[in-house]
Design an enzyme around this catalytic site. Structure first.
Site, PDB file in Angstrom:
ATOM      1  CB  THR A  22      -9.668  -0.405  -4.836  1.00  0.00           C
ATOM      2  OG1 THR A  22      -9.336   0.928  -5.255  1.00  0.00           O
ATOM      3  CG2 THR A  22      -8.525  -1.020  -4.051  1.00  0.00           C
ATOM      4  CG  HIS A 114       4.697  -8.028  -8.016  1.00  0.00           C
ATOM      5  ND1 HIS A 114       4.097  -7.221  -7.081  1.00  0.00           N
ATOM      6  CD2 HIS A 114       6.023  -7.705  -7.970  1.00  0.00           C
ATOM      7  CE1 HIS A 114       5.009  -6.467  -6.477  1.00  0.00           C
ATOM      8  NE2 HIS A 114       6.182  -6.735  -7.019  1.00  0.00           N
TER       9      HIS A 114
HETATM   10  N1  APR Z   1      -7.590   5.654  -5.386  1.00  0.00           N
HETATM   11  C1  APR Z   1      -6.386   6.039  -4.876  1.00  0.00           C
HETATM   12  N2  APR Z   1      -5.652   5.273  -4.025  1.00  0.00           N
HETATM   13  C2  APR Z   1      -6.197   4.092  -3.648  1.00  0.00           C
HETATM   14  C3  APR Z   1      -7.456   3.640  -4.121  1.00  0.00           C
HETATM   15  C4  APR Z   1      -8.158   4.481  -5.029  1.00  0.00           C
HETATM   16  N3  APR Z   1      -9.351   4.141  -5.544  1.00  0.00           N
HETATM   17  N4  APR Z   1      -7.716   2.426  -3.549  1.00  0.00           N
HETATM   18  C5  APR Z   1      -6.665   2.142  -2.752  1.00  0.00           C
HETATM   19  N5  APR Z   1      -5.753   3.129  -2.818  1.00  0.00           N
HETATM   20  C6  APR Z   1      -4.429   3.171  -2.172  1.00  0.00           C
HETATM   21  C7  APR Z   1      -4.415   2.720  -0.719  1.00  0.00           C
HETATM   22  O1  APR Z   1      -4.560   3.818   0.148  1.00  0.00           O
HETATM   23  C8  APR Z   1      -3.036   2.070  -0.584  1.00  0.00           C
HETATM   24  O2  APR Z   1      -2.088   2.951   0.010  1.00  0.00           O
HETATM   25  O3  APR Z   1      -3.641   2.233  -2.863  1.00  0.00           O
HETATM   26  C9  APR Z   1      -2.593   1.770  -2.017  1.00  0.00           C
HETATM   27  C10 APR Z   1      -2.398   0.291  -2.267  1.00  0.00           C
HETATM   28  O4  APR Z   1      -1.272  -0.119  -1.514  1.00  0.00           O
HETATM   29  P1  APR Z   1      -1.068  -1.683  -1.232  1.00  0.00           P
HETATM   30  O5  APR Z   1      -2.358  -2.258  -0.790  1.00  0.00           O
HETATM   31  O6  APR Z   1       0.148  -1.804  -0.359  1.00  0.00           O
HETATM   32  O7  APR Z   1      -0.781  -2.299  -2.678  1.00  0.00           O
HETATM   33  P2  APR Z   1       0.585  -2.287  -3.472  1.00  0.00           P
HETATM   34  O8  APR Z   1       1.397  -1.073  -3.153  1.00  0.00           O
HETATM   35  O9  APR Z   1       0.248  -2.524  -4.890  1.00  0.00           O
HETATM   36  O10 APR Z   1       1.331  -3.601  -2.884  1.00  0.00           O
HETATM   37  C11 APR Z   1       2.529  -3.988  -3.523  1.00  0.00           C
HETATM   38  O11 APR Z   1       2.500  -6.016  -2.179  1.00  0.00           O
HETATM   39  O12 APR Z   1       1.354  -7.824  -1.290  1.00  0.00           O
HETATM   40  C12 APR Z   1       2.201  -7.405  -2.307  1.00  0.00           C
HETATM   41  O13 APR Z   1       2.373  -8.462  -4.397  1.00  0.00           O
HETATM   42  C13 APR Z   1       1.549  -7.609  -3.650  1.00  0.00           C
HETATM   43  O14 APR Z   1       1.814  -6.258  -5.652  1.00  0.00           O
HETATM   44  C14 APR Z   1       1.528  -6.208  -4.262  1.00  0.00           C
HETATM   45  C15 APR Z   1       2.619  -5.495  -3.495  1.00  0.00           C
END
Ligand code: APR
EC number: 2.3.1.286
Length: 240
Positions: A22, A114
């Site tokens: 992000t 993935h």
């Molecule tokens: N610093 C710390 N934490 C962060 C930051 C940041 N800069 N930006 C976002 N986050 C946290 C959010 O609070 C969230 O809980 O990162 C987490 C991302 O979680 P998800 O959006 O669920 O992503 P992820 O866990 O990678 O999803 C897994 O789901 O949709 C599928 O294939 C897709 O690989 C993905 C999988």
């Protein structure tokens, strides 16, 4: 504490999720504010169903993601992890991300659970191509087959080799650090527990609470990954 654990551990594995990217400018999926799945339906766009029955929206969705990816770069945290690998501090990165930023930052031992949005492959002959073809509207292989992004869609299983390597790394780890994942998606979300069960220390750095916080030895919420990694990197350098 984490800097000390990093220097004393023999096999450190880092599990990253969308929160790692992000700060590069990519949306994650489930953040309370701006997760991609808050406004788009993954089953309608990122699934085998969409590939088969909703192809126009499927193509538009992945053209949007590939175009966005091309405008972004690894964040400081990716570069720090790559440097830690060079210094023998981190042995493996297991990522749920498909952006290729770990490799672009210089990390070598990256397990992509993935798949990758950097390539597309033919559904007929399986030939891989650079995903630029998608944004240039070249959607078919020379053999006539349809080109699809080389990512794992909802409804598909993960690459067997990636699972094998990820499970082996998690079992070898004496320190597993989760960076930026809600840990809501299986089977990746089993890795922290596998490491923990094998005696590893578990650290979770995530803005919001995760499903594995209760098993963790250290949890860091409400802080950006880039800042946390920079702080630890400074501690490691001060300690040299
Ligand atoms: N610093 C710390 N934490 C962060 C930051 C940041 N800069 N930006 C976002 N986050 C946290 C959010 O609070 C969230 O809980 O990162 C987490 C991302 O979680 P998800 O959006 O669920 O992503 P992820 O866990 O990678 O999803 C897994 O789901 O949709 C599928 O294939 C897709 O690989 C993905 C999988």
């Amino acid at each position: 504490m984490l800097a000390q654990w990093l220097t004393t551990s023999n096999y450190t594995v880092v599990l990253t999720g969308a929160g790692m990217s992000t700060e590069s400018g990519l949306l994650d999926f489930r953040s309370a504010q701006a997760g991609l799945w808050n406004t788009k339906n993954p089953q309608q766009l990122a699934s085998t169903y969409a590939l088969k029955y909703n192809r126009e929206e499927f193509i538009a969705f992945y053209q949007y993601r590939i175009r966005t990816l091309r405008q972004c770069n690894p964040q400081a945290g990716h570069l720090i992890l790559a440097e830690w690998e060079k210094r023998g501090i981190v042995q493996n990165i297991i990522t749920q991300n498909v952006d290729g930023f770990h490799q672009q930052a210089g990390s070598q031992n990256v397990i992509e659970l993935h798949g990758s949005l950097r390539t597309v492959h033919c559904q007929q002959c399986h030939q891989a191509h650079a995903s630029d073809m998608y944004i240039n509207e070249e959607l078919h292989c020379a053999c006539g087959g349809f080109l699809r992004p080389s990512v794992v869609l909802f409804g598909e299983s993960l690459p067997a080799k990636a699972i094998e390597n990820a499970w082996s790394a998690a079992q070898k780890a004496d320190l597993l650090i989760v960076l930026g994942s809600s840990l809501q998606v299986s089977p990746a979300n089993q890795l922290p527990l596998i490491a923990k069960r094998n005696g590893a220390k578990l650290v979770i750095v995530n803005m919001e609470p995760t499903e594995a916080d209760n098993w963790a030895d250290l949890v860091i919420h409400h802080r950006k990954i880039g800042e946390v990694l920079k702080e630890i990197d400074n501690e490691l350098k001060d300690g040299e």
